[in-house]
Scaffold this motif. Sequence first.
Motif, PDB file in Angstrom:
ATOM      1  N   ASN A 252     -23.017  44.639 -48.802  1.00  0.00           N
ATOM      2  CA  ASN A 252     -22.383  45.446 -47.760  1.00  0.00           C
ATOM      3  C   ASN A 252     -22.947  46.870 -47.751  1.00  0.00           C
ATOM      4  O   ASN A 252     -23.442  47.366 -48.770  1.00  0.00           O
ATOM      5  N   PRO A 253     -22.898  47.524 -46.601  1.00  0.00           N
ATOM      6  CA  PRO A 253     -23.491  48.860 -46.465  1.00  0.00           C
ATOM      7  C   PRO A 253     -22.973  49.875 -47.479  1.00  0.00           C
ATOM      8  O   PRO A 253     -23.731  50.719 -47.968  1.00  0.00           O
ATOM      9  N   GLU A 254     -21.685  49.794 -47.784  1.00  0.00           N
ATOM     10  CA  GLU A 254     -21.109  50.741 -48.735  1.00  0.00           C
ATOM     11  C   GLU A 254     -21.742  50.629 -50.113  1.00  0.00           C
ATOM     12  O   GLU A 254     -21.935  51.625 -50.821  1.00  0.00           O
ATOM     13  N   GLN A 255     -22.099  49.397 -50.486  1.00  0.00           N
ATOM     14  CA  GLN A 255     -22.714  49.193 -51.797  1.00  0.00           C
ATOM     15  C   GLN A 255     -24.111  49.785 -51.850  1.00  0.00           C
ATOM     16  O   GLN A 255     -24.538  50.322 -52.883  1.00  0.00           O
ATOM     17  N   ILE A 256     -24.835  49.701 -50.751  1.00  0.00           N
ATOM     18  CA  ILE A 256     -26.177  50.286 -50.701  1.00  0.00           C
ATOM     19  C   ILE A 256     -26.089  51.796 -50.885  1.00  0.00           C
ATOM     20  O   ILE A 256     -26.839  52.391 -51.670  1.00  0.00           O
ATOM     21  N   ILE A 257     -25.151  52.410 -50.200  1.00  0.00           N
ATOM     22  CA  ILE A 257     -24.975  53.862 -50.327  1.00  0.00           C
ATOM     23  C   ILE A 257     -24.580  54.234 -51.751  1.00  0.00           C
ATOM     24  O   ILE A 257     -25.105  55.191 -52.336  1.00  0.00           O
ATOM     25  N   ALA A 258     -23.675  53.448 -52.331  1.00  0.00           N
ATOM     26  CA  ALA A 258     -23.216  53.739 -53.695  1.00  0.00           C
ATOM     27  C   ALA A 258     -24.334  53.547 -54.721  1.00  0.00           C
ATOM     28  O   ALA A 258     -24.440  54.320 -55.686  1.00  0.00           O
ATOM     29  N   SER A 259     -25.188  52.550 -54.517  1.00  0.00           N
ATOM     30  CA  SER A 259     -26.283  52.284 -55.459  1.00  0.00           C
ATOM     31  C   SER A 259     -27.421  53.279 -55.306  1.00  0.00           C
ATOM     32  O   SER A 259     -28.203  53.484 -56.239  1.00  0.00           O
ATOM     33  N   VAL A 298     -36.511  53.696 -37.142  1.00  0.00           N
ATOM     34  CA  VAL A 298     -35.233  53.469 -36.449  1.00  0.00           C
ATOM     35  C   VAL A 298     -34.239  52.762 -37.361  1.00  0.00           C
ATOM     36  O   VAL A 298     -33.040  53.070 -37.369  1.00  0.00           O
ATOM     37  N   LEU A 299     -34.719  51.823 -38.175  1.00  0.00           N
ATOM     38  CA  LEU A 299     -33.820  51.078 -39.058  1.00  0.00           C
ATOM     39  C   LEU A 299     -33.200  51.962 -40.135  1.00  0.00           C
ATOM     40  O   LEU A 299     -32.117  51.658 -40.649  1.00  0.00           O
ATOM     41  N   THR A 300     -33.849  53.064 -40.483  1.00  0.00           N
ATOM     42  CA  THR A 300     -33.291  53.961 -41.509  1.00  0.00           C
ATOM     43  C   THR A 300     -32.113  54.761 -40.980  1.00  0.00           C
ATOM     44  O   THR A 300     -31.412  55.414 -41.757  1.00  0.00           O
ATOM     45  N   GLU A 301     -31.879  54.735 -39.671  1.00  0.00           N
ATOM     46  CA  GLU A 301     -30.782  55.491 -39.072  1.00  0.00           C
ATOM     47  C   GLU A 301     -29.471  54.723 -39.083  1.00  0.00           C
ATOM     48  O   GLU A 301     -28.438  55.237 -38.652  1.00  0.00           O
ATOM     49  N   ARG A 302     -29.476  53.504 -39.588  1.00  0.00           N
ATOM     50  CA  ARG A 302     -28.239  52.722 -39.656  1.00  0.00           C
ATOM     51  C   ARG A 302     -27.302  53.287 -40.734  1.00  0.00           C
ATOM     52  O   ARG A 302     -27.755  53.910 -41.703  1.00  0.00           O
ATOM     53  N   PRO A 303     -25.994  53.082 -40.583  1.00  0.00           N
ATOM     54  CA  PRO A 303     -25.025  53.634 -41.544  1.00  0.00           C
ATOM     55  C   PRO A 303     -25.299  53.251 -42.995  1.00  0.00           C
ATOM     56  O   PRO A 303     -25.019  54.043 -43.904  1.00  0.00           O
ATOM     57  N   ALA A 304     -25.864  52.065 -43.246  1.00  0.00           N
ATOM     58  CA  ALA A 304     -26.090  51.597 -44.624  1.00  0.00           C
ATOM     59  C   ALA A 304     -27.055  52.484 -45.390  1.00  0.00           C
ATOM     60  O   ALA A 304     -27.049  52.478 -46.626  1.00  0.00           O
ATOM     61  N   PHE A 305     -27.855  53.258 -44.680  1.00  0.00           N
ATOM     62  CA  PHE A 305     -28.873  54.075 -45.346  1.00  0.00           C
ATOM     63  C   PHE A 305     -28.559  55.571 -45.283  1.00  0.00           C
ATOM     64  O   PHE A 305     -29.423  56.406 -45.553  1.00  0.00           O
ATOM     65  N   GLY A 307     -27.947  59.004 -46.180  1.00  0.00           N
ATOM     66  CA  GLY A 307     -28.063  59.900 -47.328  1.00  0.00           C
ATOM     67  C   GLY A 307     -28.682  59.317 -48.575  1.00  0.00           C
ATOM     68  O   GLY A 307     -28.705  59.981 -49.619  1.00  0.00           O
ATOM     69  N   ILE A 308     -29.227  58.110 -48.531  1.00  0.00           N
ATOM     70  CA  ILE A 308     -29.765  57.529 -49.771  1.00  0.00           C
ATOM     71  C   ILE A 308     -31.118  58.153 -50.112  1.00  0.00           C
ATOM     72  O   ILE A 308     -31.842  58.642 -49.253  1.00  0.00           O
ATOM     73  N   ALA A 310     -33.974  56.899 -51.045  1.00  0.00           N
ATOM     74  CA  ALA A 310     -35.177  56.296 -50.474  1.00  0.00           C
ATOM     75  C   ALA A 310     -35.515  56.885 -49.117  1.00  0.00           C
ATOM     76  O   ALA A 310     -36.683  57.162 -48.815  1.00  0.00           O
ATOM     77  N   VAL A 311     -34.501  57.108 -48.298  1.00  0.00           N
ATOM     78  CA  VAL A 311     -34.731  57.661 -46.962  1.00  0.00           C
ATOM     79  C   VAL A 311     -35.111  59.134 -47.058  1.00  0.00           C
ATOM     80  O   VAL A 311     -36.030  59.602 -46.374  1.00  0.00           O
ATOM     81  N   LYS A 312     -34.427  59.870 -47.918  1.00  0.00           N
ATOM     82  CA  LYS A 312     -34.738  61.291 -48.085  1.00  0.00           C
ATOM     83  C   LYS A 312     -36.192  61.495 -48.518  1.00  0.00           C
ATOM     84  O   LYS A 312     -36.874  62.408 -48.048  1.00  0.00           O
ATOM     85  N   ASP A 313     -36.666  60.620 -49.411  1.00  0.00           N
ATOM     86  CA  ASP A 313     -38.029  60.735 -49.933  1.00  0.00           C
ATOM     87  C   ASP A 313     -39.046  59.970 -49.093  1.00  0.00           C
ATOM     88  O   ASP A 313     -40.239  59.962 -49.422  1.00  0.00           O
ATOM     89  N   GLN A 314     -38.568  59.315 -48.053  1.00  0.00           N
ATOM     90  CA  GLN A 314     -39.413  58.486 -47.172  1.00  0.00           C
ATOM     91  C   GLN A 314     -40.092  57.338 -47.910  1.00  0.00           C
ATOM     92  O   GLN A 314     -41.158  56.881 -47.522  1.00  0.00           O
ATOM     93  N   ASN A 315     -39.448  56.873 -48.958  1.00  0.00           N
ATOM     94  CA  ASN A 315     -39.943  55.700 -49.675  1.00  0.00           C
ATOM     95  C   ASN A 315     -39.307  54.442 -49.075  1.00  0.00           C
ATOM     96  O   ASN A 315     -38.560  53.700 -49.729  1.00  0.00           O
ATOM     97  N   VAL A 316     -39.612  54.235 -47.799  1.00  0.00           N
ATOM     98  CA  VAL A 316     -39.102  53.094 -47.042  1.00  0.00           C
ATOM     99  C   VAL A 316     -40.314  52.346 -46.490  1.00  0.00           C
ATOM    100  O   VAL A 316     -41.197  52.949 -45.879  1.00  0.00           O
TER     101      VAL A 316
END
Length: 375
Positions: A252-259, A298-305, A307-308, A310-316
């Motif tokens: 679930n998206p919340e788990q991705i943010i928490a991890s 565009v996919l990095t703009e979904r709620p699941a990602f 503030g994580i 990976a997105v901040k560092d562009q390691n996507v």
Amino acid sequence: MTFKNVAFAAAVSLALIAETAVSGELVKIKDITGREVEVSIPVDRVILGEGRQIYFTAALDTEKPFGRVVGWRDDFKKADLDGYNAYLEKFPEMATIPTFGGMKDGTFDIEQAVALKPDVIIMNTEAKSATEEAGYIEKLAKVGIPLVYIDFREKPMQNTDASMRIIGKLFGNEARAEEFVAFRQEQMAAVTDRLAKAGDLKKPVVFMERAGGYSDDCCMSFGNENFGKMVDLAGGINMAAEFIPGTFGTVNPEQIIASNPDQVIITGSNWELFVPGGKWVGVGPGADPVRAKEKLAVLTERPAFTGIKAVKDQNVHAIWHQFYNSPYQFIAVQQIAKWLHPELFQDVDVDATFKELHTRFLPVEYRPGYFVSLK
């Protein structure tokens, strides 16, 4: 369709098979599930339970990858349109091969299969339960058609080499199969041996998203096998492993943010025939890297990602989805290793490895476009 009709078609086909059979050696082959199956080898007429099984057929029958194929499932064009077109360009006759639905979804036409007089039907292990429930193995056995299971999806790291050897034996191409297995093992060792020598490396936490953007749901992923295992072999920690007990599942998206994973890798392909105009990332042979990168962003703009790290560092990153169901996973392992440990694998040229695979084993030319990164 009634069993009476199937029996009638089967009886007619049995007579035809007896008339047209080519003398071969009747042997017992142990398939990937441990079943012993009697097959007259080498086989000349094959039904592929999945169209994407052409990935292994092409590696063994490189000059004539469709020479034995008398029928196949209709998924290749839908699941890998760019790959399908690359083969169609060189082998236009493949468009005339009869297609089937799947055993797993109940659309397999057994009467049609019997009428094609195959020497063997090759199925993926994921279809095993549905095949057994429908009694297909027994029905086919009555007309002398064996069914053999292989696996490049459920436990590919464990079963790929064995599956290639099974197919090599069926095709009478055992030496070719061993050559492929040796190349695969060599290329896997180029990653695993180097990681072993490097010692205590910091392993980044990786979230693998399966088919991101294919639907609005989020997020499908992998447990301890398939792409999840590839992450482990490439020197990473598969974030979803502790939440998914099997090969496939969801997080679930919340788990991705928490991890808060260090890196995100999303699988993609040209799924225009499945989801026209979808948000999926169309990586694959000859894909447009600019367009793929735009869709990945565009996919990095979904709620699941939100503030994580990976997105901040562009390691996507995005990677060709079909590595998950082919004997080419070593390419994915090399590319993931470069993403996770760029300094350690700086000199590894994944495109060169993939090009060598094409030059030595595949009948179509290599076209870059299988990977893309935000950074």
